[in-house]
Design a protein around this motif. Structure first.
Motif, PDB file in Angstrom:
ATOM      1  N   LEU A  25       0.833  -1.199   0.000  1.00 50.94           N
ATOM      2  CA  LEU A  25       0.000   0.000   0.000  1.00 50.94           C
ATOM      3  C   LEU A  25       0.866   1.248   0.000  1.00 50.94           C
ATOM      4  CD1 LEU A  25      -2.899  -0.854   2.478  1.00 50.94           C
ATOM      5  CD2 LEU A  25      -2.711  -1.264   0.037  1.00 50.94           C
ATOM      6  N   LEU A  28       1.994   2.343  -3.217  1.00 53.51           N
ATOM      7  CA  LEU A  28       1.005   3.009  -4.051  1.00 53.51           C
ATOM      8  C   LEU A  28       0.923   4.500  -3.742  1.00 53.51           C
ATOM      9  CD1 LEU A  28      -1.907   0.433  -3.852  1.00 53.51           C
ATOM     10  CD2 LEU A  28      -0.452   0.891  -5.797  1.00 53.51           C
ATOM     11  N   ASP A  30       2.081   8.179  -3.430  1.00 56.09           N
ATOM     12  CA  ASP A  30       3.069   9.007  -4.125  1.00 56.09           C
ATOM     13  C   ASP A  30       2.695  10.467  -3.933  1.00 56.09           C
ATOM     14  OD1 ASP A  30       1.588   8.148  -7.321  1.00 56.09           O
ATOM     15  OD2 ASP A  30       0.876   9.444  -5.710  1.00 56.09           O
ATOM     16  N   ASN A  33      -0.852  11.165  -4.402  1.00 56.63           N
ATOM     17  CA  ASN A  33      -1.720  10.616  -3.355  1.00 56.63           C
ATOM     18  C   ASN A  33      -0.905  10.455  -2.080  1.00 56.63           C
ATOM     19  OD1 ASN A  33      -4.185   9.533  -5.107  1.00 56.63           O
ATOM     20  ND2 ASN A  33      -2.287   9.095  -6.178  1.00 56.63           N
ATOM     21  N   PHE A  36      -2.484   8.306   0.920  1.00 54.24           N
ATOM     22  CA  PHE A  36      -3.253   7.147   0.520  1.00 54.24           C
ATOM     23  C   PHE A  36      -3.355   6.110   1.633  1.00 54.24           C
ATOM     24  CE2 PHE A  36      -5.206   4.087  -2.005  1.00 54.24           C
ATOM     25  CZ  PHE A  36      -4.546   2.873  -1.888  1.00 54.24           C
ATOM     26  N   GLU A  39      -5.613   7.119   4.322  1.00 53.65           N
ATOM     27  CA  GLU A  39      -7.008   7.112   3.907  1.00 53.65           C
ATOM     28  C   GLU A  39      -7.571   5.699   3.893  1.00 53.65           C
ATOM     29  OE1 GLU A  39      -6.432  10.953   1.012  1.00 53.65           O
ATOM     30  OE2 GLU A  39      -6.935   9.009   0.122  1.00 53.65           O
ATOM     31  N   VAL A  40      -6.766   4.820   3.372  1.00 55.33           N
ATOM     32  CA  VAL A  40      -7.227   3.432   3.328  1.00 55.33           C
ATOM     33  C   VAL A  40      -7.415   2.898   4.739  1.00 55.33           C
ATOM     34  CG1 VAL A  40      -6.612   1.095   2.650  1.00 55.33           C
ATOM     35  CG2 VAL A  40      -6.148   2.974   1.111  1.00 55.33           C
ATOM     36  N   LEU A  43     -10.553   4.185   6.184  1.00 55.41           N
ATOM     37  CA  LEU A  43     -11.689   3.503   5.584  1.00 55.41           C
ATOM     38  C   LEU A  43     -11.842   2.102   6.173  1.00 55.41           C
ATOM     39  CD1 LEU A  43     -13.893   3.617   3.464  1.00 55.41           C
ATOM     40  CD2 LEU A  43     -12.232   2.878   1.774  1.00 55.41           C
ATOM     41  N   TYR A  44     -10.742   1.465   6.319  1.00 52.67           N
ATOM     42  CA  TYR A  44     -10.773   0.119   6.873  1.00 52.67           C
ATOM     43  C   TYR A  44     -11.353   0.115   8.278  1.00 52.67           C
ATOM     44  CZ  TYR A  44      -9.037  -3.956   9.397  1.00 52.67           C
ATOM     45  OH  TYR A  44      -8.942  -5.054  10.196  1.00 52.67           O
ATOM     46  N   ASP A  47     -15.109   0.776   8.220  1.00 49.09           N
ATOM     47  CA  ASP A  47     -15.885  -0.348   7.723  1.00 49.09           C
ATOM     48  C   ASP A  47     -15.840  -1.533   8.676  1.00 49.09           C
ATOM     49  OD1 ASP A  47     -15.762  -2.791   5.231  1.00 49.09           O
ATOM     50  OD2 ASP A  47     -17.444  -1.428   5.541  1.00 49.09           O
ATOM     51  N   SER A  79     -10.964  -7.600   4.199  1.00 51.30           N
ATOM     52  CA  SER A  79     -10.422  -6.242   4.302  1.00 51.30           C
ATOM     53  C   SER A  79      -9.168  -6.203   5.149  1.00 51.30           C
ATOM     54  CB  SER A  79     -11.428  -5.229   4.837  1.00 51.30           C
ATOM     55  OG  SER A  79     -12.489  -5.813   5.476  1.00 51.30           O
ATOM     56  N   SER A  82      -6.359  -7.121   3.033  1.00 53.20           N
ATOM     57  CA  SER A  82      -6.000  -6.105   2.052  1.00 53.20           C
ATOM     58  C   SER A  82      -5.173  -4.995   2.644  1.00 53.20           C
ATOM     59  CB  SER A  82      -7.263  -5.486   1.455  1.00 53.20           C
ATOM     60  OG  SER A  82      -8.003  -6.463   0.796  1.00 53.20           O
ATOM     61  N   ILE A  83      -5.351  -4.749   3.906  1.00 54.52           N
ATOM     62  CA  ILE A  83      -4.610  -3.648   4.508  1.00 54.52           C
ATOM     63  C   ILE A  83      -3.356  -4.144   5.189  1.00 54.52           C
ATOM     64  CG2 ILE A  83      -5.657  -3.620   6.785  1.00 54.52           C
ATOM     65  CD1 ILE A  83      -5.768  -0.671   6.668  1.00 54.52           C
TER      66      ILE A  83
END
Lengths: 145, 664
Positions: A25, A28, A30, A33, A36, A39-40, A43-44, A47, A79, A82-83
């Motif tokens: 992550l 990703l 940069d 972003n 990022f 933020e993820v 969000l995680y 949720d 999830s 994913s994180i």
């Protein structure tokens, strides 16, 4: 400051709270972003809090609909994976095993553990991101593999 | 390297300096579907890093409607397996049938059985979560591969298998290069699914240029063409039908054996799904066939639908209801003899025919593609199940009916029925009824319909995929005539129901929607129900909370679509509206059929005009899908409906793929 941030991050990995996926992550992230990962993360947690709530309610009902619990946990696991939340993910796996075995007590116990891990991770990450932002986003954002 | 612009108009300006110094993969239009917002966000980020153009979606129904609305708006779809509103595999099926896009499945579950399921359902790849960006970098290969195959098929008639083999090898290579996650799974899945396609297609002898192959236009399986195809297949016998013979029988200039082969492949899959439903439909079809006029009547009895019930449900607009009833009763009310529905519609009807069959399975019109209504009855019965849901399909069917008369594809021998269909009006009513019926049919119907829908969708412009569903509609083996009804029904169903039925799943819808042309065409054409149907349908879905409703609404929409086809617009709209409302309900996954019923019930209240629908649509995708579908699907749905989805109650029950009952 940045060094401190880096150390914190390193310890999270070393202690097994996070795994390689978290690094992915970060890759990703940069300039376009810069926040990022944060933020993820946010969000995680948002949720997953919802999912935890659902599971709590389901467990409170006492009916132990294992299929539904398993389904919730599948989402949770997805999830978390994913994180890169590895400890949380491990608890999810355990929970699902208890579900499949129909072990209600095991489920309850594991769920408590899961909530604990989840909350611990959240605190640690929040702390980490806070420091990172203070230290300067760019530097902390990227972490050489 | 491959040309940039996958045939899409390479605007890969950015690609020039792409990460891989190869412009080609960039700007690939990817649709990502996952209910997990965290994953969705991560995937989006990753895909954007790969320079793809990403659209994310957290609900399968929305995804389907998006796809239906923009037939050529996406190059590839990535979907999660476990989603609350619709099973990922069902979405996969729909996309495959209706849009024929490559679909990649993903899941945290890496058990062999699930991966295998992905393969058998036609996924081009299967990714294990957590997905790594390396796995996503190579997804463009699937798009290229598919395009090449399509191109080859249409280009080469009787080409050699070299390409296929070549492709396969290439694919394998790609797979090997791909990330572990994807390659390991891909090897098995991609290759096998690819193999299926390639082998069946038996195309290409030459190694086509990537760019050119990408740009190769696909053969459009219009309703008529599909009907011809189905007729040929039926004559030969589904099991014995070989591309060469089918091609000869169809005697369509410019059609290659490869085209037929790939279409046949799809059709077979569709039929297989309808398998269970087919039985019912078969019955229905027969009834239709025998007395087109009566078909409605008898059919209705067969199916058990009650158009009336459907009408009652309110899903069918009064007008349509009347028509449907008339149709159902065997008296072709055909108010609108010329459903100006475009010829495509006719084809759709054929499809509808299939749909109906599907629906029959449920009995309620679960699968019933909308078309049930057309038959007037059979499908209708299905429809009942889900007032809301089926309605749509019915809607669709009606138009088809109208169309049938016009173009009455040769396939429909029983076109006698067609007149009924043509009356479109009557059909529509049937359809609506059918739709309603369909809706009533538990999810199965909706599910079934989808297939048919997809079939229909294809008609309009290029029913590459959809065309096949109709024929395949298990019972659709009935000669064209029957199919009309079915189609009509199905198409109706499709239009609305398709959307509704499955929420997404309605393949039938897809057919209509598939053809962008149609859609536009529909929209433009007063006759085309599609415009409003789709709108209704789409709208409906979004609003509805459950897919079922959506389905229902969709159904209505479809019926709406039909009726609206020019004159009937009004009717349809009401239908559509109804559908819309129901549609929403339909959203519920696979079992949307149930929802359809809801739609019907509301019938009156459901009149969800397209405008409304849009807002409410919770499951938008599904709804929107319908609208589109109507236009094209009208025929199909009508047709499908005829097919007799009716008896297929059971069909729908199962997970959406229920078209098993439908016997071809």
């Amino acid at each position: 400051m940045q060094r401190e941030v880096a150390l914190i991050k390193q310890s999270l990995f070393d202690q097994g709270y996070l795994d390689e996926q978290f690094m992915e992550l970060e890759e990703l992230q940069d300039d376009a972003n810069p926040n990022f990962v944060e933020e993820v993360s946010a969000l995680y947690f948002k949720d997953s809090a919802r999912l935890i709530n659902n599971i709590d309610q389901a467990l409170e009902r006492g009916t132990f609909d294992f299929n539904r619990l398993d389904s919730y946990m599948h989402q949770f696991k997805g999830s978390s994976t994913s994180i890169g939340a590895s400890k949380v993910k491990a608890e999810c796996t355990t929970f699902r095993e208890y579900c499949r075995a129909g072990n209600a007590e095991g489920c309850l116990r594991t769920f408590q553990q899961l909530k604990k891990e989840h909350s611990t991770l959240r605190k640690k990450l929040e702390h980490y991101f806070q420091l990172a932002r203070q230290a300067g986003p760019k530097e902390t954002a990227r972490r050489p593999k | 390297m491959v040309n940039p612009g996958h045939g899409r108009g390479p605007d890969s300006g950015t690609a020039a300096g792409g990460s891989n110094s190869d412009p080609f993969p960039a700007n690939l239009r990817v649709l990502v579907v996952d209910d997990d917002p965290t994953c969705l966000m991560i995937l989006e980020r990753m895909l954007m890093t790969c320079l793809y153009r990403v659209t994310k979606c957290n609900r399968a129904e929305i995804a389907l409607s998006l796809l239906r609305k923009n037939k050529n708006g996406f190059d590839i779809v990535i979907s999660d397996v476990h989603m609350p509103d619709m099973d990922g595999f069902k979405l996969l099926e729909h996309v495959g049938l209706e849009m024929d896009l490559p679909v990649i499945m993903m899941s945290a579950d890496d058990s062999k059985s699930v991966v295998l399921k992905g393969v058998t359902h036609g996924a081009v790849d299967y990714l294990i979560k957590p997905v790594r960006i390396e796995a996503l970098k190579n997804i463009w290969q699937h798009v290229v591969r598919k395009k090449r195959n399509e191109w080859n098929v249409s280009e080469h008639s009787g080409g050699s298998i070299e390409d296929t083999g070549g492709d396969r090898d290439r694919q394998q290579q790609h797979r090997e290069d791909a990330d572990n996650n994807s390659s390991s799974v891909n090897e098995g899945n991609g290759r096998s699914s690819r193999k299926r396609k390639e082998e069946e297609v038996d195309d290409q002898g030459d190694d086509k240029e990537d760019s050119s192959s990408l740009k190769k236009p696909r053969v459009v399986w219009s309703v008529e063409l599909h009907q011809q195809f189905v007729a040929a297949v039926n004559q030969l016998g589904v099991d014995k039908a070989v591309p060469k013979k089918i091609l000869e029988m169809m005697n369509v200039p410019g059609l290659t054996r490869e085209n037929v082969a790939s279409h046949l492949q799809k059709y077979r899959i569709y039929l297989r799904r309808l398998g269970g439903v087919s039985q019912h439909q078969g019955i229905m079809n027969h009834s239709f066939m025998t007395g087109q006029d009566q078909s409605f009547g008898p059919l209705s009895s067969l199916n058990g639908f009650d158009l009336q019930s459907l009408a009652v449900t309110g899903q069918l607009p009064p007008q349509s209801l009347a028509q449907l009833q008339a149709a159902g009763l065997g008296r072709p009310t055909l108010a609108k003899p010329g459903m100006s529905v475009s010829p495509l519609v006719d084809q759709r009807s054929i499809f509808n025919f299939e749909n109906p069959k599907i629906r029959f399975g449920d009995g309620h019109g679960q699968t019933m593609n909308n078309g049930n209504l057309l038959h007037g009855v059979p499908t209708g019965s299905h429809m009942r199940v889900r007032p809301g849901q089926n309605v749509q399909s019915s809607g669709m069917m009606l138009p088809v009916a109208d169309q049938l008369p016009r173009g009455g594809p040769s396939m429909l021998p029983s076109l006698g029925q067609q007149p009924i269909l043509s009356s479109s009006v009557s059909r529509r009513s049937d359809l609506t009824g059918a739709l309603a019926v369909r809706n009533s049919i538990p999810e199965t119907n909706s599910r079934v319909l989808p297939t048919t829908h997809s079939v229909f969708n294809n008609f309009p412009a290029d029913l590459p995929r959809s065309s096949f569903p109709l024929a395949s509609a298990p019972g659709i083996s009935v000669p064209v005539s029957v199919s009309y009804q079915e189609e009509v029904n199905s198409s109706d169903a499709k239009g609305g129901s398709s959307a509704a039925t499955a929420g997404f799943g309605n393949p039938s819808y897809d057919i209509f929607n598939d053809f962008p042309q149609h859609q536009q065409h529909n929209k433009n054409i007063s006759n085309k129900l599609n415009d409003w149907d789709l709108r209704n349908m789409g709208l409906v879905f979004s609003s509805n909370q459950d897919a079922a409703t959506a389905t229902a609404t969709a159904a209505f929409s479809t019926s709406e679509a039909y009726s609206s086809s020019s004159t009937q617009r009004k009717r349809r709209e009401t239908d559509a509206t109804v559908v819309g409302e129901h549609g929403q309900n339909l959203q519920s996954p696979s079992r949307n059929l149930y929802h359809l019923n809801h739609v019907f019930m509301d019938g009156g209240s459901v009149r969800v005009k397209s405008e409304r629908v849009a807002e409410t649509v919770t499951c938008p995708p599904a709804n929107t899908l319908f609208h589109e579908q109507y236009n094209q699907e009208d025929l199909m749905s009508a047709f499908l409906k005829q097919e007799g989805i009716p008896s297929v109650d059971n069909e729908f029950e199962f997970d959406g793929y229920s078209i098993d009952n439908i016997q071809v």
